[in-house]
Design a protein around this motif. Structure first.
Motif, short mmCIF file in Angstrom:
data_model
loop_
_atom_site.label_atom_id
_atom_site.label_comp_id
_atom_site.label_asym_id
_atom_site.label_seq_id
_atom_site.Cartn_x
_atom_site.Cartn_y
_atom_site.Cartn_z
N UNK A 168 0.79 -1.24 0.00
CA UNK A 168 0.00 0.00 0.00
C UNK A 168 0.82 1.28 0.00
N UNK A 169 2.10 1.20 0.32
CA UNK A 169 2.93 2.39 0.45
C UNK A 169 2.97 2.84 1.90
N UNK A 170 4.11 3.37 2.32
CA UNK A 170 4.32 3.74 3.72
C UNK A 170 3.37 4.84 4.18
N UNK A 171 3.13 5.83 3.33
CA UNK A 171 2.24 6.93 3.74
C UNK A 171 0.83 6.45 4.01
N UNK A 172 0.32 5.59 3.14
CA UNK A 172 -1.05 5.10 3.33
C UNK A 172 -1.17 4.23 4.58
N UNK A 173 -0.19 3.38 4.84
CA UNK A 173 -0.22 2.53 6.03
C UNK A 173 -0.14 3.39 7.29
N UNK A 174 0.77 4.35 7.31
CA UNK A 174 0.90 5.24 8.47
C UNK A 174 -0.39 6.03 8.70
N UNK A 175 -0.98 6.53 7.64
CA UNK A 175 -2.23 7.29 7.75
C UNK A 175 -3.37 6.40 8.26
N UNK A 176 -3.47 5.19 7.74
CA UNK A 176 -4.55 4.28 8.15
C UNK A 176 -4.42 3.89 9.63
N UNK A 177 -3.19 3.60 10.06
CA UNK A 177 -2.96 3.21 11.46
C UNK A 177 -2.93 4.41 12.40
N UNK A 178 -2.92 5.62 11.83
CA UNK A 178 -2.85 6.86 12.59
C UNK A 178 -1.56 6.93 13.42
N UNK A 179 -0.45 6.62 12.74
CA UNK A 179 0.87 6.70 13.36
C UNK A 179 1.43 8.08 13.08
N UNK A 180 1.81 8.77 14.13
CA UNK A 180 2.43 10.09 13.98
C UNK A 180 3.93 9.90 13.79
N UNK A 181 4.41 10.33 12.63
CA UNK A 181 5.82 10.19 12.32
C UNK A 181 6.43 11.58 12.33
N UNK B 251 10.66 12.51 9.88
CA UNK B 251 11.12 11.42 9.01
C UNK B 251 10.08 11.15 7.95
N UNK B 252 10.52 10.56 6.88
CA UNK B 252 9.61 10.07 5.84
C UNK B 252 9.01 8.77 6.37
N UNK B 253 7.77 8.51 6.06
CA UNK B 253 7.19 7.23 6.49
C UNK B 253 7.97 6.04 5.89
N UNK B 254 8.30 5.11 6.73
CA UNK B 254 8.99 3.89 6.32
C UNK B 254 8.58 2.79 7.30
N UNK B 255 8.99 1.57 7.02
CA UNK B 255 8.67 0.46 7.92
C UNK B 255 9.21 0.77 9.32
N UNK B 256 10.46 1.23 9.40
CA UNK B 256 11.07 1.50 10.69
C UNK B 256 10.37 2.64 11.43
N UNK B 257 10.01 3.71 10.72
CA UNK B 257 9.37 4.83 11.40
C UNK B 257 7.94 4.48 11.82
N UNK B 258 7.25 3.64 11.05
CA UNK B 258 5.90 3.22 11.44
C UNK B 258 5.95 2.34 12.67
N UNK B 259 6.83 1.34 12.66
CA UNK B 259 6.95 0.46 13.83
C UNK B 259 7.43 1.26 15.03
N UNK B 260 8.40 2.15 14.82
CA UNK B 260 8.90 2.99 15.91
C UNK B 260 7.82 3.88 16.49
N UNK B 261 6.98 4.47 15.63
CA UNK B 261 5.89 5.32 16.10
C UNK B 261 4.87 4.57 16.92
N UNK B 262 4.65 3.30 16.59
CA UNK B 262 3.69 2.50 17.35
C UNK B 262 4.29 1.96 18.65
N UNK B 263 5.54 1.52 18.60
CA UNK B 263 6.13 0.93 19.81
C UNK B 263 6.49 1.98 20.85
N UNK B 264 6.64 3.23 20.43
CA UNK B 264 6.90 4.30 21.41
C UNK B 264 5.71 4.55 22.31
N UNK B 265 4.54 4.10 21.89
CA UNK B 265 3.34 4.31 22.71
C UNK B 265 3.01 3.10 23.58
#
Length: 169
Positions: free
Chosen positions: A93-106, A109-123
């Motif tokens: 789906x692309x990093x931006x769409x996944x981040x937007x759907x999951x409501x991950x605040x990045x 950084x540009x949305x990427x697998x690492x920034x999405x997982x990092x944004x979720x695990x920080x919470x």
């Protein structure tokens, strides 16, 4: 009002993946029901798959086998199956769409697998139950059944419940 060609057809428009992906590790991934969810192959047993999901917003996650046994790696943090699911969803789906759907605040950084997982695990996401496992696995099996059908342009009997859009002359 005139209908477009795709509105009159019996097929749905398919959005192509953001990048090609291999289906061996994660054969099924979807953004649906307020979750990123899918089926992930086991790394140790060819006959076992895991149904993994992450809820949008609060990042509640679940991972269990296809016969509802809890994943041993998902104890308080994302297991490798969930990480693979996120990685493959970014390809699909692309990093931006996944981040937007999951409501991950990045941030910064540009949305990427690492920034999405990092944004979720920080919470510190809570581990949830696997209520979603059965419907997700069922949809996966339905998709597999369609792969066994011979290519044809004839209508599928199970899809004939759709009402006609216009009278046929």
């Amino acid at each position: 009002m005139a209908l477009s060609d795709w509105e009159e057809s019996s097929t749905a428009r398919v959005v192509p993946p953001a990048r090609p992906r291999k289906l061996a590790k994660v054969p099924f991934v979807e953004l649906a029901d307020g979750r990123l969810q899918g089926v992930v192959s086991s790394g140790s047993d060819i006959g076992r798959v895991y149904v993994s999901s992450i809820a949008a917003g609060d990042y509640t996650f679940a991972c269990s086998t296809n016969n509802n046994r809890a994943c041993g790696g998902a104890r308080g943090s994302f297991c490798n199956h969930i990480r693979a699911l996120v990685s493959e969803s970014v390809l699909q789906y692309g990093a931006e769409r996944v981040a937007r759907y999951l409501r991950v605040e990045i941030v910064n950084a540009e949305p990427s697998v690492q920034s999405i997982i990092g944004g979720m695990t920080n919470t510190r996401p809570p581990q949830g139950d696997s209520k979603a496992a059965a419907p997700v696995f069922s949809r996966f099996l339905r998709h597999l059944a369609y792969l066994e059908l011979a290519p044809t342009t004839a209508p599928l009997p199970e899809m004939q419940w759709f009402p006609p859009t216009r009278a046929v002359a």
